[in-house]
Design a protein around this motif. Structure first.
Motif, PDB file in Angstrom:
ATOM      1  N   ARG A  84      32.292 127.277  65.229  1.00 26.14           N
ATOM      2  CA  ARG A  84      32.555 128.559  64.589  1.00 26.14           C
ATOM      3  C   ARG A  84      33.993 128.590  64.081  1.00 26.14           C
ATOM      4  O   ARG A  84      34.860 127.896  64.634  1.00 26.14           O
ATOM      5  CB  ARG A  84      32.242 129.689  65.541  1.00 26.14           C
ATOM      6  CG  ARG A  84      33.252 129.862  66.627  1.00 26.14           C
ATOM      7  CD  ARG A  84      32.851 130.928  67.585  1.00 26.14           C
ATOM      8  NE  ARG A  84      33.908 130.876  68.599  1.00 26.14           N
ATOM      9  CZ  ARG A  84      34.047 131.668  69.579  1.00 26.14           C
ATOM     10  NH1 ARG A  84      33.166 132.615  69.766  1.00 26.14           N
ATOM     11  NH2 ARG A  84      35.039 131.554  70.406  1.00 26.14           N
ATOM     12  N   PRO A  85      34.277 129.396  63.102  1.00 23.54           N
ATOM     13  CA  PRO A  85      35.619 129.453  62.522  1.00 23.54           C
ATOM     14  C   PRO A  85      36.656 129.955  63.525  1.00 23.54           C
ATOM     15  O   PRO A  85      36.402 130.884  64.287  1.00 23.54           O
ATOM     16  CB  PRO A  85      35.466 130.448  61.367  1.00 23.54           C
ATOM     17  CG  PRO A  85      34.004 130.530  61.094  1.00 23.54           C
ATOM     18  CD  PRO A  85      33.316 130.227  62.383  1.00 23.54           C
ATOM     19  N   ALA A  86      37.793 129.307  63.505  1.00 24.13           N
ATOM     20  CA  ALA A  86      38.885 129.704  64.394  1.00 24.13           C
ATOM     21  C   ALA A  86      39.844 130.622  63.632  1.00 24.13           C
ATOM     22  O   ALA A  86      40.174 130.341  62.487  1.00 24.13           O
ATOM     23  CB  ALA A  86      39.627 128.473  64.882  1.00 24.13           C
ATOM     24  N   PRO A  87      40.315 131.718  64.244  1.00 26.81           N
ATOM     25  CA  PRO A  87      41.227 132.623  63.548  1.00 26.81           C
ATOM     26  C   PRO A  87      42.646 132.074  63.433  1.00 26.81           C
ATOM     27  O   PRO A  87      43.407 132.481  62.576  1.00 26.81           O
ATOM     28  CB  PRO A  87      41.198 133.889  64.398  1.00 26.81           C
ATOM     29  CG  PRO A  87      40.831 133.404  65.769  1.00 26.81           C
ATOM     30  CD  PRO A  87      39.928 132.208  65.545  1.00 26.81           C
ATOM     31  N   ILE A  88      42.983 131.132  64.310  1.00 31.43           N
ATOM     32  CA  ILE A  88      44.318 130.520  64.302  1.00 31.43           C
ATOM     33  C   ILE A  88      44.161 129.012  64.420  1.00 31.43           C
ATOM     34  O   ILE A  88      43.443 128.515  65.280  1.00 31.43           O
ATOM     35  CB  ILE A  88      45.187 131.024  65.473  1.00 31.43           C
ATOM     36  CG1 ILE A  88      45.391 132.536  65.372  1.00 31.43           C
ATOM     37  CG2 ILE A  88      46.536 130.302  65.490  1.00 31.43           C
ATOM     38  CD1 ILE A  88      46.099 133.146  66.562  1.00 31.43           C
ATOM     39  N   LEU A  89      44.842 128.277  63.524  1.00 33.53           N
ATOM     40  CA  LEU A  89      44.846 126.816  63.584  1.00 33.53           C
ATOM     41  C   LEU A  89      46.283 126.340  63.702  1.00 33.53           C
ATOM     42  O   LEU A  89      47.178 126.886  63.058  1.00 33.53           O
ATOM     43  CB  LEU A  89      44.218 126.226  62.322  1.00 33.53           C
ATOM     44  CG  LEU A  89      42.740 126.514  62.092  1.00 33.53           C
ATOM     45  CD1 LEU A  89      42.310 125.997  60.728  1.00 33.53           C
ATOM     46  CD2 LEU A  89      41.900 125.874  63.180  1.00 33.53           C
ATOM     47  N   VAL A  90      46.497 125.314  64.516  1.00 36.50           N
ATOM     48  CA  VAL A  90      47.826 124.737  64.689  1.00 36.50           C
ATOM     49  C   VAL A  90      47.775 123.278  64.242  1.00 36.50           C
ATOM     50  O   VAL A  90      46.946 122.505  64.723  1.00 36.50           O
ATOM     51  CB  VAL A  90      48.294 124.824  66.162  1.00 36.50           C
ATOM     52  CG1 VAL A  90      49.657 124.167  66.322  1.00 36.50           C
ATOM     53  CG2 VAL A  90      48.330 126.275  66.631  1.00 36.50           C
ATOM     54  N   PHE A  91      48.668 122.930  63.306  1.00 42.08           N
ATOM     55  CA  PHE A  91      48.800 121.561  62.819  1.00 42.08           C
ATOM     56  C   PHE A  91      50.161 121.064  63.289  1.00 42.08           C
ATOM     57  O   PHE A  91      51.194 121.478  62.771  1.00 42.08           O
ATOM     58  CB  PHE A  91      48.727 121.517  61.286  1.00 42.08           C
ATOM     59  CG  PHE A  91      47.407 121.965  60.737  1.00 42.08           C
ATOM     60  CD1 PHE A  91      46.387 121.051  60.541  1.00 42.08           C
ATOM     61  CD2 PHE A  91      47.184 123.291  60.421  1.00 42.08           C
ATOM     62  CE1 PHE A  91      45.161 121.460  60.032  1.00 42.08           C
ATOM     63  CE2 PHE A  91      45.963 123.707  59.907  1.00 42.08           C
ATOM     64  CZ  PHE A  91      44.950 122.790  59.719  1.00 42.08           C
ATOM     65  N   ASP A  92      50.170 120.212  64.291  1.00 47.39           N
ATOM     66  CA  ASP A  92      51.426 119.729  64.866  1.00 47.39           C
ATOM     67  C   ASP A  92      51.820 118.406  64.223  1.00 47.39           C
ATOM     68  O   ASP A  92      51.409 117.344  64.649  1.00 47.39           O
ATOM     69  CB  ASP A  92      51.286 119.580  66.373  1.00 47.39           C
ATOM     70  CG  ASP A  92      52.602 119.248  67.059  1.00 47.39           C
ATOM     71  OD1 ASP A  92      53.630 119.096  66.362  1.00 47.39           O
ATOM     72  OD2 ASP A  92      52.606 119.147  68.293  1.00 47.39           O
ATOM     73  N   ASP A  93      52.621 118.491  63.173  1.00 54.72           N
ATOM     74  CA  ASP A  93      53.120 117.330  62.437  1.00 54.72           C
ATOM     75  C   ASP A  93      51.975 116.402  62.026  1.00 54.72           C
ATOM     76  O   ASP A  93      52.122 115.189  61.980  1.00 54.72           O
ATOM     77  CB  ASP A  93      54.163 116.589  63.261  1.00 54.72           C
ATOM     78  CG  ASP A  93      55.315 116.079  62.401  1.00 54.72           C
ATOM     79  OD1 ASP A  93      55.376 116.427  61.204  1.00 54.72           O
ATOM     80  OD2 ASP A  93      56.146 115.319  62.915  1.00 54.72           O
ATOM     81  N   SER A  94      50.841 117.022  61.693  1.00 53.88           N
ATOM     82  CA  SER A  94      49.630 116.247  61.409  1.00 53.88           C
ATOM     83  C   SER A  94      49.671 115.483  60.090  1.00 53.88           C
ATOM     84  O   SER A  94      48.859 114.591  59.881  1.00 53.88           O
ATOM     85  CB  SER A  94      48.412 117.174  61.411  1.00 53.88           C
ATOM     86  OG  SER A  94      48.597 118.219  60.476  1.00 53.88           O
ATOM     87  N   LEU A  95      50.604 115.793  59.204  1.00 52.17           N
ATOM     88  CA  LEU A  95      50.670 115.097  57.919  1.00 52.17           C
ATOM     89  C   LEU A  95      51.791 114.065  57.872  1.00 52.17           C
ATOM     90  O   LEU A  95      52.000 113.428  56.845  1.00 52.17           O
ATOM     91  CB  LEU A  95      50.828 116.121  56.783  1.00 52.17           C
ATOM     92  CG  LEU A  95      49.705 117.137  56.671  1.00 52.17           C
ATOM     93  CD1 LEU A  95      50.025 118.167  55.596  1.00 52.17           C
ATOM     94  CD2 LEU A  95      48.383 116.458  56.386  1.00 52.17           C
ATOM     95  N   SER A  96      52.479 113.864  58.961  1.00 52.68           N
ATOM     96  CA  SER A  96      53.635 112.966  58.959  1.00 52.68           C
ATOM     97  C   SER A  96      53.267 111.498  58.762  1.00 52.68           C
ATOM     98  O   SER A  96      54.085 110.720  58.290  1.00 52.68           O
ATOM     99  CB  SER A  96      54.435 113.116  60.249  1.00 52.68           C
ATOM    100  OG  SER A  96      53.665 112.691  61.355  1.00 52.68           O
TER     101      SER A  96
END
Length: 97
Positions: free
Chosen positions: A1-13
């Protein structure tokens, strides 16, 4: 199910700048109705953020939009200048001289 908050921790580095841009473009529509917290050392990854919080030595030293932070001449602007091939000095728009 869709999450209201997403955290991307330096995921594009670990990807190159072109791939980073493509991922951000794809996520932009998907994150439209979601609160996203993006942790990054790459200024380009934060360029479209609504609000940026800059930490230095574990403390908040700046907050604002990307434009506000570029104009302020603080840590964010110095890092932006260095990442964009400058020497840490910019004109008023944050563009390296």
């Amino acid at each position: 199910r869709p999450a209201p908050i997403l955290v991307f921790d330096d995921s594009l580095s670990a990807v190159d700048a072109d791939t980073d841009a493509k991922i951000r473009t794809a996520l932009k529509e998907r994150l439209k109705d979601v609160t996203a917290i993006i942790i990054s050392h790459r200024i380009a990854s934060l360029s479209e953020a609504d609000m940026i919080v800059v930490l230095e030595n574990g403390r908040v030293v700046e907050t604002g939009t990307p434009t506000e932070l570029l104009r302020s001449g603080g840590v964010y602007r110095r890092v932006s200048d260095l990442q964009n091939g400058g020497d840490g000095k910019s004109n008023d728009l944050g563009t390296p001289l």
